[in-house]
Write an enzyme that holds these catalytic residues in place. Sequence first.
Site, mmCIF file in Angstrom:
data_model
loop_
_atom_site.group_PDB
_atom_site.id
_atom_site.type_symbol
_atom_site.label_atom_id
_atom_site.label_comp_id
_atom_site.label_asym_id
_atom_site.label_seq_id
_atom_site.Cartn_x
_atom_site.Cartn_y
_atom_site.Cartn_z
ATOM 1 N N HIS A 1 -4.786 -3.898 -4.272
ATOM 2 C CA HIS A 1 -5.241 -5.138 -3.945
ATOM 3 C C HIS A 1 -4.103 -6.150 -2.867
ATOM 4 C CE1 HIS A 1 -7.642 -9.003 -4.774
ATOM 5 N NE2 HIS A 1 -6.339 -9.712 -4.571
ATOM 6 N N CYS A 2 -4.581 -6.414 -1.714
ATOM 7 C CA CYS A 2 -3.566 -7.075 -0.948
ATOM 8 C C CYS A 2 -3.710 -8.708 -0.899
ATOM 9 C CB CYS A 2 -3.760 -6.545 0.658
ATOM 10 S SG CYS A 2 -2.410 -7.277 1.688
ATOM 11 N N PRO A 3 -2.871 -9.311 -1.461
ATOM 12 C CA PRO A 3 -3.164 -11.121 -1.567
ATOM 13 C C PRO A 3 -2.936 -11.350 0.107
ATOM 14 C CG PRO A 3 -1.092 -10.577 -2.230
ATOM 15 C CD PRO A 3 -1.613 -8.988 -2.109
ATOM 16 N N GLY B 1 -6.283 -11.279 1.176
ATOM 17 C CA GLY B 1 -7.217 -12.009 0.310
ATOM 18 C C GLY B 1 -8.404 -11.045 -0.118
#
EC number: 2.3.1.225
Length: 364
Positions: free
Chosen positions: A168-170, A173
């Site tokens: 999951h890449c913030p 997003g």
Amino acid sequence: MSVMVVRKKVTRKWEKLPGRNTFCCDGRVMMARQKGIFYLTLFLILGTCTLFFAFECRYLAVQLSPAIPVFAAMLFLFSMATLLRTSFSDPGVIPRALPDEAAFIEMEIEATNGAVPQGQRPPPRIKNFQINNQIVKLKYCYTCKIFRPPRASHCSICDNCVERFDHHCPWVGNCVGKRNYRYFYLFILSLSLLTIYVFAFNIVYVALKSLKIGFLETLKETPGTVLEVLICFFTLWSVVGLTGFHTFLVALNQTTNEDIKGSWTGKNRVQNPYSHGNIVKNCCEVLCGPLPPSVLDRRGILPLEESGSRPPSTQETSSSLLPQSPAPTEHLSPNEMPEDTSTPEEMPPPEPPEPPQEETEAEK
């Protein structure tokens, strides 16, 4: 006479989907709920490139070559396109099991494992699956009520099972999975080239200006250039390092999740069953293979019984708004006369009988 027409309210499937995602544009855009760092990514890219096109590119196009701003614009547009494609797309979310499907899976598990005595821990819910003559374990997800496909994992941030889950890449997003990994890789690759390009020509710009007015005067007159150099310098190492790491993973046909868990490099020394043993074949499969369609059907229409109470139809609404005309009277024969359906209260009271007449003397 004007007639009001009431439209039905259509309920799309994305409005009822579980998980922690946000949707825009009637379900066409899908993102995670935590989008603050994504906005920071947009601000840094747009802000740095705006300063570069406004000041340095105009000077360098005259002094060196007009191709400098053209190539920078191409890199910028490609980076933004791949970023938005990664952020706004379905990463490969696997739908959760319906109640009937979940009940059937529970029955299968109970039939396989048998009754578990009270106080004992139930056995792990795992299925064995063979890929390239190697056993791969399919784990059961207690949230989605399904046996996850190979390489899938449950994202704790989005609360969804994602096929070929990478991470999951913030910064984008969104989750990075089977359906958007190639765009994520192209984004960090193009962003690395754009960062190196802007950083290098900022140095060239400062050097050319310093030859005319001196180094300190150049720094005083171009504070925007100093800000760009600082942003690019601190961004360069992380972005280029991330690109190198994912290039290594693509060459091995491996995911970040598998690399962190040590799935293929642990104590067992199990070989990666998904690798073709060839760097070119692995790169072609990951970056150029067919892209599977989304299985969510986000813009599908839910049936009325699932979406709530049935709204009134247009015909019912329009007919209720029209004035009701009296029904035409038909002539009926005596045999076809309708029965009197009035209640006893509505019936008229019976007339009293007439008193008998007295007999006259003549009749006597």
